[in-house]
Design a protein around this motif. Structure first.
Motif, PDB file in Angstrom:
ATOM      1  N   MET A 191       0.862  -1.100  -0.535  1.00  0.00           N
ATOM      2  CA  MET A 191       0.150   0.121  -0.563  1.00  0.00           C
ATOM      3  C   MET A 191       0.869   0.892   0.410  1.00  0.00           C
ATOM      4  SD  MET A 191      -3.244   0.950  -0.132  1.00  0.00           S
ATOM      5  CE  MET A 191      -3.922   2.287   0.604  1.00  0.00           C
ATOM      6  N   HIS A 192       2.249   1.305   0.817  1.00  0.00           N
ATOM      7  CA  HIS A 192       2.871   2.860   0.406  1.00  0.00           C
ATOM      8  C   HIS A 192       4.061   2.718  -0.249  1.00  0.00           C
ATOM      9  CE1 HIS A 192       1.955   3.617   4.688  1.00  0.00           C
ATOM     10  NE2 HIS A 192       1.945   2.284   5.382  1.00  0.00           N
ATOM     11  N   PHE A 193       3.998   1.525  -1.262  1.00  0.00           N
ATOM     12  CA  PHE A 193       4.474   1.886  -2.010  1.00  0.00           C
ATOM     13  C   PHE A 193       3.833   1.788  -3.141  1.00  0.00           C
ATOM     14  CE2 PHE A 193       6.521  -0.557  -5.892  1.00  0.00           C
ATOM     15  CZ  PHE A 193       7.812   0.161  -6.301  1.00  0.00           C
ATOM     16  N   GLN A 194       2.892   1.922  -3.176  1.00  0.00           N
ATOM     17  CA  GLN A 194       1.585   1.942  -4.731  1.00  0.00           C
ATOM     18  C   GLN A 194       1.294   3.269  -4.132  1.00  0.00           C
ATOM     19  OE1 GLN A 194      -2.057  -0.667  -3.652  1.00  0.00           O
ATOM     20  NE2 GLN A 194      -0.865  -1.544  -6.038  1.00  0.00           N
ATOM     21  N   LYS A 195       1.682   4.277  -3.068  1.00  0.00           N
ATOM     22  CA  LYS A 195       0.480   5.644  -2.772  1.00  0.00           C
ATOM     23  C   LYS A 195       2.359   6.127  -2.966  1.00  0.00           C
ATOM     24  CE  LYS A 195      -2.139   5.634   1.365  1.00  0.00           C
ATOM     25  NZ  LYS A 195      -2.173   5.409   2.636  1.00  0.00           N
ATOM     26  N   SER A 196       3.311   6.117  -2.876  1.00  0.00           N
ATOM     27  CA  SER A 196       4.866   6.477  -3.175  1.00  0.00           C
ATOM     28  C   SER A 196       4.642   6.301  -5.400  1.00  0.00           C
ATOM     29  CB  SER A 196       6.057   6.459  -2.760  1.00  0.00           C
ATOM     30  OG  SER A 196       6.052   4.876  -3.001  1.00  0.00           O
ATOM     31  N   ILE A 197       4.614   5.318  -5.917  1.00  0.00           N
ATOM     32  CA  ILE A 197       4.714   5.998  -7.210  1.00  0.00           C
ATOM     33  C   ILE A 197       3.093   7.023  -7.662  1.00  0.00           C
ATOM     34  CG2 ILE A 197       3.936   4.759  -9.211  1.00  0.00           C
ATOM     35  CD1 ILE A 197       4.827   2.215  -7.999  1.00  0.00           C
ATOM     36  N   LEU A 198       2.475   7.176  -6.674  1.00  0.00           N
ATOM     37  CA  LEU A 198       1.109   8.179  -7.135  1.00  0.00           C
ATOM     38  C   LEU A 198       1.821   9.813  -6.655  1.00  0.00           C
ATOM     39  CD1 LEU A 198      -2.196   6.611  -5.936  1.00  0.00           C
ATOM     40  CD2 LEU A 198      -1.673   6.983  -8.069  1.00  0.00           C
ATOM     41  N   ILE A 199       2.555   9.787  -5.905  1.00  0.00           N
ATOM     42  CA  ILE A 199       3.717  10.922  -4.787  1.00  0.00           C
ATOM     43  C   ILE A 199       4.451  11.207  -6.193  1.00  0.00           C
ATOM     44  CG2 ILE A 199       4.474  12.024  -3.602  1.00  0.00           C
ATOM     45  CD1 ILE A 199       3.201  10.720  -1.259  1.00  0.00           C
ATOM     46  N   SER A 200       5.313  10.325  -6.289  1.00  0.00           N
ATOM     47  CA  SER A 200       5.948  10.399  -7.841  1.00  0.00           C
ATOM     48  C   SER A 200       5.500  10.752  -9.414  1.00  0.00           C
ATOM     49  CB  SER A 200       6.988   9.635  -7.629  1.00  0.00           C
ATOM     50  OG  SER A 200       8.148   9.121  -8.361  1.00  0.00           O
ATOM     51  N   LEU A 201       4.279  10.119  -9.058  1.00  0.00           N
ATOM     52  CA  LEU A 201       3.687  10.904 -10.511  1.00  0.00           C
ATOM     53  C   LEU A 201       3.407  12.317 -11.058  1.00  0.00           C
ATOM     54  CD1 LEU A 201       1.633   7.081 -11.807  1.00  0.00           C
ATOM     55  CD2 LEU A 201       4.354   8.396 -12.855  1.00  0.00           C
ATOM     56  N   GLU A 202       2.432  12.540  -9.979  1.00  0.00           N
ATOM     57  CA  GLU A 202       1.715  13.759  -9.253  1.00  0.00           C
ATOM     58  C   GLU A 202       3.034  14.656  -9.413  1.00  0.00           C
ATOM     59  OE1 GLU A 202      -0.557  16.729  -6.728  1.00  0.00           O
ATOM     60  OE2 GLU A 202       0.438  14.705  -5.655  1.00  0.00           O
ATOM     61  N   LYS A 203       4.235  14.725  -8.426  1.00  0.00           N
ATOM     62  CA  LYS A 203       5.779  15.983  -8.627  1.00  0.00           C
ATOM     63  C   LYS A 203       6.231  15.655 -10.201  1.00  0.00           C
ATOM     64  CE  LYS A 203       6.779  15.429  -3.860  1.00  0.00           C
ATOM     65  NZ  LYS A 203       8.018  14.515  -2.363  1.00  0.00           N
TER      66      LYS A 203
ATOM     67  N   GLY B 187       4.569  15.655 -12.592  1.00  0.00           N
ATOM     68  CA  GLY B 187       3.758  16.290 -13.578  1.00  0.00           C
ATOM     69  C   GLY B 187       2.797  15.523 -14.602  1.00  0.00           C
ATOM     70  N   LEU B 188       2.772  13.932 -14.317  1.00  0.00           N
ATOM     71  CA  LEU B 188       2.811  13.255 -14.736  1.00  0.00           C
ATOM     72  C   LEU B 188       0.864  12.870 -14.682  1.00  0.00           C
ATOM     73  CD1 LEU B 188       4.594  10.854 -16.003  1.00  0.00           C
ATOM     74  CD2 LEU B 188       4.188  12.064 -17.288  1.00  0.00           C
ATOM     75  N   LEU B 189       0.473  12.985 -12.870  1.00  0.00           N
ATOM     76  CA  LEU B 189      -0.926  12.934 -12.213  1.00  0.00           C
ATOM     77  C   LEU B 189      -0.852  15.099 -11.848  1.00  0.00           C
ATOM     78  CD1 LEU B 189      -0.866   9.805  -9.929  1.00  0.00           C
ATOM     79  CD2 LEU B 189      -2.285  10.583 -12.256  1.00  0.00           C
ATOM     80  N   SER B 190      -2.104  14.658 -12.282  1.00  0.00           N
ATOM     81  CA  SER B 190      -3.078  16.132 -11.366  1.00  0.00           C
ATOM     82  C   SER B 190      -3.261  15.827  -9.725  1.00  0.00           C
ATOM     83  CB  SER B 190      -3.991  16.754 -11.578  1.00  0.00           C
ATOM     84  OG  SER B 190      -5.301  15.918 -11.849  1.00  0.00           O
ATOM     85  N   ALA B 191      -3.418  17.150  -9.050  1.00  0.00           N
ATOM     86  CA  ALA B 191      -3.870  16.428  -7.096  1.00  0.00           C
ATOM     87  C   ALA B 191      -5.282  15.828  -6.899  1.00  0.00           C
ATOM     88  CB  ALA B 191      -3.661  17.802  -6.531  1.00  0.00           C
ATOM     89  N   SER B 192      -6.300  16.372  -8.072  1.00  0.00           N
ATOM     90  CA  SER B 192      -7.381  15.291  -7.832  1.00  0.00           C
ATOM     91  C   SER B 192      -7.172  13.732  -8.534  1.00  0.00           C
ATOM     92  CB  SER B 192      -8.337  16.248  -8.511  1.00  0.00           C
ATOM     93  OG  SER B 192      -8.315  16.278 -10.035  1.00  0.00           O
ATOM     94  N   GLN B 193      -6.396  13.506  -9.313  1.00  0.00           N
ATOM     95  CA  GLN B 193      -5.983  12.541  -9.919  1.00  0.00           C
ATOM     96  C   GLN B 193      -5.423  11.662  -8.886  1.00  0.00           C
ATOM     97  OE1 GLN B 193      -4.165  13.753 -13.315  1.00  0.00           O
ATOM     98  NE2 GLN B 193      -5.954  12.577 -14.501  1.00  0.00           N
TER      99      GLN B 193
END
Length: 68
Positions: free
Chosen positions: A26-38, A40-46
């Motif tokens: 779960m933490h690994f998946q969260k870190s991937i999402l945060i990395s994608l946001e940083k 610029g590949l995901l928005s904050a709402s996504q």
């Protein structure tokens, strides 16, 4: 690219029980999402929607394990 095989030669890998494995994943998946946001590949709402969905799936999986 040439294929290379890596061998771990450090200390023994610790054994994870099912709950620790789920929490780690779960933490690994969260870190991937945060990395994608940083990046610029995901928005904050996504990111937020994805995190909510991950938590929902995680809680459903925990309920299934308890019932089994």
């Amino acid at each position: 690219m040439k294929y290379r095989e890596f061998v771990y030669v450090g200390e023994p890998v610790p054994e994870l029980n099912e709950q620790e494995h789920a929490a780690f994943f779960m933490h690994f998946q969260k870190s991937i999402l945060i990395s994608l946001e940083k990046r610029g590949l995901l928005s904050a709402s996504q990111r937020e929607r994805c995190l909510l969905e991950l938590e929902k799936q995680h809680s459903l999986n925990q309920k299934k394990r308890r019932q089994a």
